[in-house]
Design a protein around this motif. Structure first.
Motif, mmCIF file in Angstrom:
data_model
loop_
_atom_site.group_PDB
_atom_site.id
_atom_site.type_symbol
_atom_site.label_atom_id
_atom_site.label_comp_id
_atom_site.label_asym_id
_atom_site.label_seq_id
_atom_site.Cartn_x
_atom_site.Cartn_y
_atom_site.Cartn_z
ATOM 1 N N SER A 230 7.340 4.654 -8.008
ATOM 2 C CA SER A 230 7.662 3.845 -6.834
ATOM 3 C C SER A 230 7.457 4.653 -5.563
ATOM 4 O O SER A 230 7.892 5.811 -5.470
ATOM 5 N N ASP A 231 6.769 4.065 -4.609
ATOM 6 C CA ASP A 231 6.567 4.684 -3.303
ATOM 7 C C ASP A 231 6.247 3.558 -2.320
ATOM 8 O O ASP A 231 5.162 2.974 -2.355
ATOM 9 N N GLU A 232 7.218 3.253 -1.482
ATOM 10 C CA GLU A 232 7.074 2.105 -0.576
ATOM 11 C C GLU A 232 5.916 2.289 0.395
ATOM 12 O O GLU A 232 5.177 1.340 0.691
ATOM 13 N N TYR A 238 1.686 0.542 -8.880
ATOM 14 C CA TYR A 238 0.574 -0.371 -9.049
ATOM 15 C C TYR A 238 0.781 -1.166 -10.333
ATOM 16 O O TYR A 238 1.532 -0.764 -11.217
ATOM 17 N N SER A 239 0.081 -2.264 -10.442
ATOM 18 C CA SER A 239 0.164 -3.106 -11.635
ATOM 19 C C SER A 239 -0.928 -2.725 -12.618
ATOM 20 O O SER A 239 -2.071 -2.499 -12.230
#
Length: 334
Positions: A230-232, A238-239
């Motif tokens: 996670s990195d806003e 990514y998916s």
């Protein structure tokens, strides 16, 4: 509404040296695509076209019946027009020299993966055809030689693919951008639907067979973890999206942004994808659409082929994502 035929004629003026031969080759591919489209759309109703053909290709992979059909269809369409001097396919042991007077005087050769992702056909998943066109280096009027086919990807004069899915699309480049055409079966025409296609510089999808994770090099493993973190600021995680058909995965990423990876592994120490039939044509399209393609270190299009069925590790897609993957490959090189 502009058809593929009209578009080809309009663009022919950009290649006066071709004198219509390149347009003729693209017309042959268009015709072959229609036949392959028809068979794929009838596959669920025909016992004669589904399943394994009972033979293997030169790589030792089981050939599907549609592999054989697509290969023969491409070959026959090109022979009929006599616009190419030679033909090489992922499904054949070696190249074929077309032996008519007009063919021997043709300037071009064509290479193809006639049905990419064919193992998916029995379960109704999208598949595709990939093609690559080069100007021959052997003397006009003589049979083609191996050197005609072992050219760097930067020497391609045209490349593209057809994807057979919810709709059938033909996407190609002649080195002046990428354009996509959707097949309208009621008219029998490919219609320009995606002019001047540009791959987003940033993407949100990564496509890789994560079931083989433990066999991947460390740089690939670390990049996958990067994609999952996670990195806003960078809009991660990514998916993960993996169809198992290069054309289908690349086509999605071309439209929406993403990266496709088929790296080296303990199972495939040289990579699995073929440089000439898959790597070079897709790399040409990627670069023309603003993306990148690399083997993890070098640009795919700069690799000098040494054999007809040479394999290569393959990273392609949105520029920023490919550059980040290369950073990990360099940092954790083994």
């Amino acid at each position: 509404m502009k058809t593929l035929g009209e578009f080809i004629i309009e663009k022919q003026a950009e290649y006066p040296q071709a004198k219509g031969e390149l347009s003729g080759i693209l017309s042959s591919i268009r015709l072959a695509a229609k036949f392959i489209h028809r068979e794929i759309n009838h596959a669920g109703l025909s016992k004669d076209i589904l399943g394994v053909a009972g033979s293997e290709n030169i790589q030792g992979e089981a050939q599907m019946k549609l592999d054989v059909f697509a290969n023969e269809t491409m070959k026959k369409a090109l022979i009929a027009r006599e616009e190419v001097a030679g033909f090489a396919s992922e499904e054949d042991d070696t190249f074929i020299s077309f032996d008519t007077e007009r063919s021997r005087n043709a300037k071009y050769i064509l290479m193809t993966d006639p049905l990419d992702g064919s193992s998916n056909i029995d379960v109704n998943v999208s598949v595709g055809t990939i093609f690559s066109i080069y100007k021959r280096v052997s003397p006009i009027g003589t049979p083609v030689t191996m050197e005609d086919f072992l050219q760097e990807g930067r020497k391609q004069v045209a490349a593209g693919y057809i994807t057979y899915g919810s709709s059938t699309m033909l996407v190609y480049t002649t080195g002046n951008g990428v354009n996509g055409f959707t097949y309208e079966p009621s008219l029998g025409l490919f219609i320009l639907s995606h002019p001047d296609m540009q791959m987003p510089e940033k993407g949100k999808y990564y496509s890789i067979n994560e079931g083989q994770y433990v066999t991947f090099p460390q740089g690939v493993k670390r990049f996958i973890k990067y994609c999952q973190e996670s990195d806003e600021a960078s809009k991660r995680p990514y998916s993960s999206r993996y169809i198992g058909s290069l054309v289908s995965d690349f086509h999605r990423n071309l439209l929406k942004g993403g990266i496709y990876i088929y790296p080296t592994s303990t199972v495939y120490p040289n990579g699995k994808l073929r440089l000439l039939y898959e790597g070079n044509p897709i790399a040409f399209l990627a670069e023309q659409a603003g993306g990148l393609a690399t083997d993890g270190i070098n640009p795919i299009l700069d690799i000098k082929p040494t054999t007809l069925h040479q394999r290569v590790p393959f990273f392609t897609g949105s520029k920023e994502m490919v550059e980040k993957a290369v950073e990990f490959m360099q940092e954790f090189s083994e």
